[in-house]
Structure formats: structure tokens, C-alpha cells
Design a protein around this motif. Structure first.
Motif, short mmCIF file in Angstrom:
data_model
loop_
_atom_site.label_atom_id
_atom_site.label_comp_id
_atom_site.label_asym_id
_atom_site.label_seq_id
_atom_site.Cartn_x
_atom_site.Cartn_y
_atom_site.Cartn_z
N GLU A 138 -32.30 16.97 -10.30
CA GLU A 138 -31.85 18.31 -9.94
C GLU A 138 -30.46 18.60 -10.52
N HIS A 139 -29.64 17.56 -10.61
CA HIS A 139 -28.30 17.74 -11.19
C HIS A 139 -28.40 18.18 -12.65
N MET A 140 -29.26 17.53 -13.42
CA MET A 140 -29.43 17.90 -14.82
C MET A 140 -30.03 19.30 -14.95
N ILE A 146 -26.89 26.41 -16.56
CA ILE A 146 -25.62 26.97 -17.04
C ILE A 146 -25.67 27.15 -18.56
N VAL A 147 -26.18 26.14 -19.23
CA VAL A 147 -26.28 26.19 -20.69
C VAL A 147 -27.22 27.31 -21.14
N SER A 200 -24.98 5.22 -14.17
CA SER A 200 -23.99 5.29 -15.24
C SER A 200 -24.52 6.10 -16.42
N LYS A 201 -25.77 5.89 -16.76
CA LYS A 201 -26.39 6.65 -17.86
C LYS A 201 -26.45 8.12 -17.51
N HIS A 202 -26.72 8.42 -16.25
CA HIS A 202 -26.79 9.82 -15.83
C HIS A 202 -25.42 10.49 -15.95
N ARG A 203 -24.37 9.81 -15.54
CA ARG A 203 -23.03 10.39 -15.65
C ARG A 203 -22.67 10.68 -17.11
N SER A 204 -23.04 9.78 -17.98
CA SER A 204 -22.78 10.01 -19.42
C SER A 204 -23.57 11.21 -19.92
N ALA A 205 -24.80 11.33 -19.46
CA ALA A 205 -25.64 12.45 -19.91
C ALA A 205 -25.07 13.79 -19.46
N THR A 206 -24.51 13.83 -18.24
CA THR A 206 -23.93 15.09 -17.75
C THR A 206 -22.63 15.43 -18.50
N ASN A 207 -21.90 14.41 -18.89
CA ASN A 207 -20.63 14.66 -19.59
C ASN A 207 -20.85 15.12 -21.02
N PHE A 208 -21.97 14.74 -21.61
CA PHE A 208 -22.21 15.06 -23.02
C PHE A 208 -23.44 15.97 -23.20
N LEU A 209 -23.75 16.74 -22.17
CA LEU A 209 -24.88 17.67 -22.27
C LEU A 209 -24.58 18.72 -23.33
N GLU A 210 -25.45 18.80 -24.32
CA GLU A 210 -25.22 19.71 -25.45
C GLU A 210 -25.16 21.15 -24.99
#
Length: 216
Positions: A138-140, A146-147, A200-210
Motif C-alpha cells: 500500500e505504501h508503494m 503521487i507520481v 530495507s529493499k522497500h525503503r530503497s525502492a521508496t527513496n528511488f521511485l522514478e
């Protein structure tokens, strides 16, 4: 016994033209009737075979018409049956997963709890993994909205929505972190070992969401 019993007298033989004509007609039509009956029987058998093959062809999606009497290869039929079984198993697993999620206390509303606190008495170790997975998903989805928003970026549709995103993950993660720090059973430690790299992978994905930071 008298020999007259087995003797046919000439007077007993019917020789009238009408009788001879009737006998001739009967003899002529008998083979035809037999042949017609045999052909009718063979036609029924052919029709039954057509029906059986048509049903099997529909079941496996094989091409063919009513004149196709080829038998379906056993291996092809077995593969089709295995595929159907896998679909049923997948569907059953999905239903079971939905039931498990709907009954997960971490994913339910806590508004009926005192001070809206988590229902600790109802929370089990196995509830954390599926709850965290739903929260990450749900976070993603929140960030992707927003994107994908076609409106002109603004404080309301970017920063406010970004602050609201991941609310379920924060809710579940708060209980998860609290219990890992205080209770920290062997079962919880196993969950931490499994979920730590995933989180950890999820946090990286949220920080670098295109496209997300282009909105900012």
C-alpha cells in the motif's frame, strides 16, 4: 409315429400367383432391411464417437470437427488436468490468504480498543509478516499515485500526500518494532531475520521511485 408327419404334401404348397408375389417381395426386402438396420447402428456409433471426441477437444482446446475421430493423447490430457489442478490450488491459496489478511488484528481498525491501542492479546507472531507485506504494498501504491497525478504539483497533492503515504506500514511497523525490542522471542527473531532485508529493499525502492522527486 406315422411318416406322414414329416411329409409335405403337394396340396400344402401355395402356388397361387398372389402368394408367390408376396413371398418374392418378402425375400427381396429382407436383405435391404438388414442392411439398413446395420447402417443405422453404425451411424449411431459414429455419432457417439463424434460426441465423445468433441467433448474432449473442448476440454483441451484442441481443433477438430465432427468428422475427427482421433483419440486425444493421454499425455496431453494429463497436462491439461494438471493445469486445471494448479489453477484450483492457486485459487484456494489466494482465498486462504485473503481470509488470513482479513482476520489479521494488525490490519484491522483499532478504534474500538481502549485509547485506540493495538490489541496485543490478539496479536500472534505469524501476523507480522503478512501485515508488513500488505503495508509495503500500500505504501508503494500511495507513492505511485503521487507520481501518476496529472495535476500541477502543489503542496497539497505532493507533500501532504507524501506525508500520508505508508500509514498502514507505519501502524504495523510500530507494533513490530516495539515487540521485537521488548518481547523478542525466538520466533520474533526468525521473523526479523527474514523481514529485515525485505524492509530495507522497500525503503530503497521508496527513496528511488522514478518520477517522485521530479514532482518536488
Amino acid at each position: 409315429m406315422s411318416s406322414e408327419v414329416n411329409t409335405v404334401k403337394e396340396d400344402d404348397i401355395v402356388t397361387t400367383p398372389t402368394a408367390l408375389t408376396a413371398l418374392t417381395a418378402t425375400a427381396a426386402t429382407t436383405p435391404t432391411t438388414t442392411t439398413t438396420t446395420a447402417r443405422h447402428h453404425n451411424g449411431m456409433v459414429d455419432n457417439k464417437m463424434d460426441g465423445v471426441n468433441h467433448i474432449v477437444e473442448e476440454a483441451i482446446g484442441a481443433p477438430g470437427g465432427s468428422n475427427n475421430h482421433n483419440i486425444v493423447p493421454p499425455m496431453q490430457l494429463q497436462t491439461h488436468q494438471q493445469h486445471q489442478h494448479q489453477q484450483r490450488m492457486s485459487s484456494s491459496a489466494s482465498v486462504c490468504a485473503d481470509i488470513a489478511i482479513s482476520s489479521n488484528p494488525l490490519l484491522q481498525s483499532w478504534s474500538n480498543q481502549p485509547f485506540s491501542l493495538p490489541p496485543f492479546l490478539n496479536i500472534e507472531t505469524e501476523h507480522f509478516k503478512p501485515a508488513l507485506e500488505v503495508g509495503m504494498k500500500e505504501h508503494m501504491e500511495d507513492l505511485q499515485k503521487i507520481v501518476d497525478n496529472p495535476e500541477e504539483p502543489s503542496f497539497e497533492n505532493v507533500f501532504v500526500e507524501y506525508d500520508r503515504s505508508g500509514s498502514l506500514l507505519s501502524k504495523v511497523g510500530g507494533v513490530y518494532g516495539n515487540m521485537c525490542s521488548s518481547l523478542n522471542t525466538d520466533q520474533l527473531q526468525d521473523i526479523q531475520k527474514e523481514m529485515s532485508p525485505i524492509l530495507s529493499k522497500h525503503r530503497s525502492a521508496t527513496n528511488f521511485l522514478e518520477g517522485l522527486f521530479q514532482k518536488i
